[in-house]
Design a protein around this motif. Structure first.
Motif, PDB file in Angstrom:
ATOM      1  N   GLY A  78     -18.371  23.659  20.501  1.00  0.00           N
ATOM      2  CA  GLY A  78     -18.986  24.966  20.681  1.00  0.00           C
ATOM      3  C   GLY A  78     -18.258  25.837  21.667  1.00  0.00           C
ATOM      4  N   ASN A  79     -19.005  26.401  22.594  1.00  0.00           N
ATOM      5  CA  ASN A  79     -18.406  27.422  23.447  1.00  0.00           C
ATOM      6  C   ASN A  79     -17.454  26.842  24.492  1.00  0.00           C
ATOM      7  OD1 ASN A  79     -20.044  26.386  25.490  1.00  0.00           O
ATOM      8  ND2 ASN A  79     -21.397  28.163  25.580  1.00  0.00           N
ATOM      9  N   LYS A  80     -17.509  25.549  24.756  1.00  0.00           N
ATOM     10  CA  LYS A  80     -16.775  25.016  25.915  1.00  0.00           C
ATOM     11  C   LYS A  80     -15.266  25.177  25.773  1.00  0.00           C
ATOM     12  CE  LYS A  80     -20.341  23.822  28.312  1.00  0.00           C
ATOM     13  NZ  LYS A  80     -21.341  24.698  27.664  1.00  0.00           N
ATOM     14  N   TRP A  81     -14.768  24.936  24.585  1.00  0.00           N
ATOM     15  CA  TRP A  81     -13.313  25.096  24.393  1.00  0.00           C
ATOM     16  C   TRP A  81     -12.894  26.543  24.653  1.00  0.00           C
ATOM     17  CZ3 TRP A  81      -8.510  24.443  24.460  1.00  0.00           C
ATOM     18  CH2 TRP A  81      -7.659  25.262  23.705  1.00  0.00           C
ATOM     19  N   TYR A  82     -13.680  27.487  24.131  1.00  0.00           N
ATOM     20  CA  TYR A  82     -13.330  28.901  24.286  1.00  0.00           C
ATOM     21  C   TYR A  82     -13.371  29.308  25.759  1.00  0.00           C
ATOM     22  CZ  TYR A  82     -14.134  29.008  19.258  1.00  0.00           C
ATOM     23  OH  TYR A  82     -14.077  28.755  17.917  1.00  0.00           O
ATOM     24  N   LYS A  83     -14.391  28.803  26.467  1.00  0.00           N
ATOM     25  CA  LYS A  83     -14.504  29.163  27.889  1.00  0.00           C
ATOM     26  C   LYS A  83     -13.370  28.548  28.707  1.00  0.00           C
ATOM     27  CE  LYS A  83     -18.930  28.062  28.679  1.00  0.00           C
ATOM     28  NZ  LYS A  83     -20.100  27.998  29.576  1.00  0.00           N
ATOM     29  N   LEU A  84     -12.848  27.415  28.240  1.00  0.00           N
ATOM     30  CA  LEU A  84     -11.798  26.716  29.006  1.00  0.00           C
ATOM     31  C   LEU A  84     -10.401  27.240  28.718  1.00  0.00           C
ATOM     32  CD1 LEU A  84     -12.955  22.983  28.719  1.00  0.00           C
ATOM     33  CD2 LEU A  84     -12.646  24.279  30.851  1.00  0.00           C
ATOM     34  N   SER A  96     -23.455  16.823  31.282  1.00  0.00           N
ATOM     35  CA  SER A  96     -22.803  18.120  31.125  1.00  0.00           C
ATOM     36  C   SER A  96     -21.817  18.163  29.959  1.00  0.00           C
ATOM     37  CB  SER A  96     -22.073  18.452  32.421  1.00  0.00           C
ATOM     38  OG  SER A  96     -21.150  19.492  32.220  1.00  0.00           O
ATOM     39  N   ASN A  97     -22.046  19.114  29.043  1.00  0.00           N
ATOM     40  CA  ASN A  97     -21.093  19.348  27.947  1.00  0.00           C
ATOM     41  C   ASN A  97     -19.766  19.844  28.511  1.00  0.00           C
ATOM     42  OD1 ASN A  97     -23.086  18.814  25.962  1.00  0.00           O
ATOM     43  ND2 ASN A  97     -23.868  20.894  26.163  1.00  0.00           N
ATOM     44  N   HIS A  98     -19.855  20.601  29.606  1.00  0.00           N
ATOM     45  CA  HIS A  98     -18.638  21.162  30.212  1.00  0.00           C
ATOM     46  C   HIS A  98     -17.751  20.058  30.793  1.00  0.00           C
ATOM     47  CE1 HIS A  98     -16.058  23.598  32.755  1.00  0.00           C
ATOM     48  NE2 HIS A  98     -16.486  22.944  33.808  1.00  0.00           N
ATOM     49  N   VAL A 105     -28.260  30.836  27.181  1.00  0.00           N
ATOM     50  CA  VAL A 105     -27.632  31.184  28.457  1.00  0.00           C
ATOM     51  C   VAL A 105     -27.816  30.054  29.465  1.00  0.00           C
ATOM     52  CG1 VAL A 105     -27.844  32.707  30.479  1.00  0.00           C
ATOM     53  CG2 VAL A 105     -27.874  33.678  28.181  1.00  0.00           C
ATOM     54  N   GLY A 106     -26.676  29.555  29.969  1.00  0.00           N
ATOM     55  CA  GLY A 106     -26.707  28.626  31.101  1.00  0.00           C
ATOM     56  C   GLY A 106     -26.206  29.391  32.313  1.00  0.00           C
ATOM     57  N   THR A 107     -24.874  29.441  32.465  1.00  0.00           N
ATOM     58  CA  THR A 107     -24.295  30.274  33.524  1.00  0.00           C
ATOM     59  C   THR A 107     -24.229  31.738  33.104  1.00  0.00           C
ATOM     60  OG1 THR A 107     -22.043  30.023  32.671  1.00  0.00           O
ATOM     61  CG2 THR A 107     -22.803  28.369  34.269  1.00  0.00           C
ATOM     62  N   GLY A 108     -24.315  32.010  31.790  1.00  0.00           N
ATOM     63  CA  GLY A 108     -24.226  33.379  31.285  1.00  0.00           C
ATOM     64  C   GLY A 108     -22.808  33.800  30.934  1.00  0.00           C
ATOM     65  N   THR A 109     -21.860  32.900  31.075  1.00  0.00           N
ATOM     66  CA  THR A 109     -20.461  33.237  30.791  1.00  0.00           C
ATOM     67  C   THR A 109     -20.277  33.596  29.312  1.00  0.00           C
ATOM     68  OG1 THR A 109     -19.895  31.595  32.458  1.00  0.00           O
ATOM     69  CG2 THR A 109     -18.097  32.419  31.108  1.00  0.00           C
ATOM     70  N   MET A 110     -20.906  32.817  28.436  1.00  0.00           N
ATOM     71  CA  MET A 110     -20.755  33.079  26.996  1.00  0.00           C
ATOM     72  C   MET A 110     -21.377  34.411  26.608  1.00  0.00           C
ATOM     73  SD  MET A 110     -22.047  30.865  23.691  1.00  0.00           S
ATOM     74  CE  MET A 110     -23.558  30.304  24.441  1.00  0.00           C
ATOM     75  N   VAL A 111     -22.590  34.666  27.084  1.00  0.00           N
ATOM     76  CA  VAL A 111     -23.259  35.907  26.670  1.00  0.00           C
ATOM     77  C   VAL A 111     -22.465  37.117  27.187  1.00  0.00           C
ATOM     78  CG1 VAL A 111     -24.925  36.291  28.576  1.00  0.00           C
ATOM     79  CG2 VAL A 111     -25.549  36.870  26.248  1.00  0.00           C
ATOM     80  N   VAL A 156     -31.025  20.974  24.930  1.00  0.00           N
ATOM     81  CA  VAL A 156     -30.829  21.725  26.172  1.00  0.00           C
ATOM     82  C   VAL A 156     -30.598  23.222  25.903  1.00  0.00           C
ATOM     83  CG1 VAL A 156     -29.443  21.927  28.281  1.00  0.00           C
ATOM     84  CG2 VAL A 156     -29.865  19.677  27.286  1.00  0.00           C
ATOM     85  N   TYR A 157     -29.835  23.532  24.882  1.00  0.00           N
ATOM     86  CA  TYR A 157     -29.434  24.933  24.677  1.00  0.00           C
ATOM     87  C   TYR A 157     -29.893  25.509  23.338  1.00  0.00           C
ATOM     88  CZ  TYR A 157     -26.245  24.220  28.622  1.00  0.00           C
ATOM     89  OH  TYR A 157     -25.715  23.955  29.852  1.00  0.00           O
ATOM     90  N   THR A 158     -29.287  25.004  22.251  1.00  0.00           N
ATOM     91  CA  THR A 158     -29.477  25.711  20.978  1.00  0.00           C
ATOM     92  C   THR A 158     -30.877  25.499  20.407  1.00  0.00           C
ATOM     93  OG1 THR A 158     -28.424  23.845  19.829  1.00  0.00           O
ATOM     94  CG2 THR A 158     -27.019  25.705  20.436  1.00  0.00           C
ATOM     95  N   HIS A 184     -24.271  29.304  17.344  1.00  0.00           N
ATOM     96  CA  HIS A 184     -24.503  27.860  17.562  1.00  0.00           C
ATOM     97  C   HIS A 184     -23.385  27.376  18.475  1.00  0.00           C
ATOM     98  CE1 HIS A 184     -25.397  23.752  17.454  1.00  0.00           C
ATOM     99  NE2 HIS A 184     -26.151  23.773  16.369  1.00  0.00           N
ATOM    100  N   SER A 185     -23.717  27.200  19.747  1.00  0.00           N
ATOM    101  CA  SER A 185     -22.688  26.947  20.760  1.00  0.00           C
ATOM    102  C   SER A 185     -22.396  25.462  20.952  1.00  0.00           C
ATOM    103  CB  SER A 185     -23.115  27.604  22.076  1.00  0.00           C
ATOM    104  OG  SER A 185     -24.502  27.397  22.300  1.00  0.00           O
ATOM    105  N   GLY A 186     -22.954  24.606  20.093  1.00  0.00           N
ATOM    106  CA  GLY A 186     -22.605  23.175  20.146  1.00  0.00           C
ATOM    107  C   GLY A 186     -23.601  22.372  20.963  1.00  0.00           C
ATOM    108  N   GLY A 187     -23.093  21.404  21.732  1.00  0.00           N
ATOM    109  CA  GLY A 187     -23.946  20.651  22.646  1.00  0.00           C
ATOM    110  C   GLY A 187     -24.662  19.471  22.036  1.00  0.00           C
ATOM    111  N   LEU A 188     -24.375  19.158  20.763  1.00  0.00           N
ATOM    112  CA  LEU A 188     -25.153  18.105  20.093  1.00  0.00           C
ATOM    113  C   LEU A 188     -25.009  16.741  20.763  1.00  0.00           C
ATOM    114  CD1 LEU A 188     -24.489  19.273  16.433  1.00  0.00           C
ATOM    115  CD2 LEU A 188     -26.583  19.554  17.751  1.00  0.00           C
TER     116      LEU A 188
HETATM  117  C1  LIG Z   1     -22.710  25.187  28.167  1.00  0.00           C
HETATM  118  C2  LIG Z   1     -23.507  25.581  26.981  1.00  0.00           C
HETATM  119  C3  LIG Z   1     -24.168  26.823  26.890  1.00  0.00           C
HETATM  120  C4  LIG Z   1     -24.236  27.788  28.040  1.00  0.00           C
HETATM  121  O1  LIG Z   1     -23.103  28.569  28.174  1.00  0.00           O
HETATM  122  P1  LIG Z   1     -22.959  29.541  29.432  1.00  0.00           P
HETATM  123  O2  LIG Z   1     -21.675  30.206  29.186  1.00  0.00           O
HETATM  124  O3  LIG Z   1     -22.910  28.642  30.654  1.00  0.00           O
HETATM  125  O4  LIG Z   1     -24.122  30.436  29.481  1.00  0.00           O
HETATM  126  C5  LIG Z   1     -24.828  27.134  25.727  1.00  0.00           C
HETATM  127  N1  LIG Z   1     -24.861  26.259  24.696  1.00  0.00           N
HETATM  128  C6  LIG Z   1     -24.266  25.056  24.756  1.00  0.00           C
HETATM  129  C7  LIG Z   1     -24.390  24.144  23.609  1.00  0.00           C
HETATM  130  C8  LIG Z   1     -23.578  24.675  25.894  1.00  0.00           C
HETATM  131  O5  LIG Z   1     -23.016  23.453  25.942  1.00  0.00           O
END
Ligand SMILES: *Cc1c(COP(=O)(O)O)cnc(C)c1O
Length: 296
Positions: free
Chosen positions: A40-46, A69-71, A169-175, A251-253, A279-283
């Motif tokens: 999900g979003n972790k690769w893009y954020k990294l 932590s998914n991160h 939204v966790g840290t809000g970086t993705m949004v 946790v998220y989706t 769908h930002s992953g996290g499964l």
């Molecule tokens: C980390 C994570 C988020 C939160 O992303 P932020 O950029 O920290 O808001 C959302 N969905 C999934 C599945 C995540 O792993």
């Protein structure tokens, strides 16, 4: 090591009863299909942190996270792929049984350093890890580089037709990254999955850009806090899978889909809206649940 590959990432249309009743179209960007670990979003954020680490030839990447932590696991996998040594600073004293997530991170070569909750809150970096040749990535990849990377989640997709972009939204970086890619006619909605309070807006706003979409956070769907769950959330996740064939994480989706389904039933979205869910992953985090809790 499987290299992240965005070919399986696609947009699918979902037809849960609430979307049909509300006369909206509901699409989902399946970024969870990117990679089984760097999901999900972790690769893009990294990606831009990794790029900087390679350019500066840093000796080590150091980052922060909790036991599930998914991160953390995504950073560990990405660093193994890039051959960059890495260390994870983990919230809380070392447990007798290390979580599946941390075991996996360690299997990719990440050094784990446990830090008391108090020191973690103060972001204390253990001696030896705080070094000018190390790149420190904030928890969750938060920061301008993380948001710029998250914006590339939408690369290659026609997204102008959407009226609403919605994500957890966790840290809000993705949004914030999605907001950077949005147009003024679009509403960007974030669903905080922790009891964030108004402070989270102050954290996100510096990462957004003027002249793009309107950002709105809806704080009613955290289910008691980060990684907290209720029977009704689990029941919903199973039903959502049955009606839309879309698995979600607790946790998220799961909370994001729950929020959208509830908002649809409350006529939050005008008829004719075109909604894109992320769908930002996290499964992998579902591994913390007893076997048989989920029907997927
Ligand atoms: C980390 C994570 C988020 C939160 O992303 P932020 O950029 O920290 O808001 C959302 N969905 C999934 C599945 C995540 O792993």
């Amino acid at each position: 090591m499987l290299v992240p590959d965005n070919t399986p990432v696609c947009i699918k249309t979902l037809s849960p009863p609430a979307a049909e009743a509300a006369k909206v179209t509901l699409d989902v960007l399946r970024a969870d299909l990117l990679h089984p670990v760097i999901s999900g979003n972790k690769w893009y954020k990294l990606r831009y942190y990794l790029e900087a680490a390679e350019k500066k030839q840093v000796k080590m990447i150091v980052t922060f996270g909790g036991a599930w932590s998914n991160h953390i696991v995504a950073t560990a996998a990405a660093c193994q792929w890039k051959h960059i040594p890495c260390a994870g600073i983990i919230r809380g004293e070392a447990p007798t049984h290390v979580s599946a997530t941390l075991q996996e991170a360690a299997s990719y070569g990440m050094q784990l350093h446990f830090l008391s909750r108090e020191d973690f809150r103060l972001k204390k970096i253990p001696a030896g890890l705080d070094h000018p040749d190390h790149l420190i990535i904030p928890e969750g990849g938060y920061g301008p580089d993380g948001a710029r990377g998250a914006a590339t989640m939408l690369d290659g997709f026609e997204t102008k037709k959407y009226t609403h972009l919605i994500c957890a939204v966790g840290t809000g970086t993705m949004v914030a990254g999605l907001q950077q890619r949005s147009s003024p006619h679009q509403q960007v909605i974030g669903i905080p999955v922790l009891k964030a309070g108004p402070g989270i807006e102050d954290q996100i706003l510096p990462l957004t850009m003027k002249g793009h979409g309107q950002l709105q956070l809806i704080h009613d769907y955290h289910f008691g806090g980060y990684a907290k769950k209720t029977d009704s959330l689990i029941r919903f996740m199973n039903e959502w899978y049955d009606t839309t064939s879309t698995p979600s994480d607790l946790v998220y989706t799961g909370k994001m889909f729950y929020a959208v389904n509830d908002l649809l039933q409350k006529d939050f979205f005008p008829a004719g809206s075109h909604i894109l869910l992320i769908h930002s992953g996290g499964l992998q985090g579902n591994a913390s649940l007893p076997k048989g809790t989920l029907n997927y």
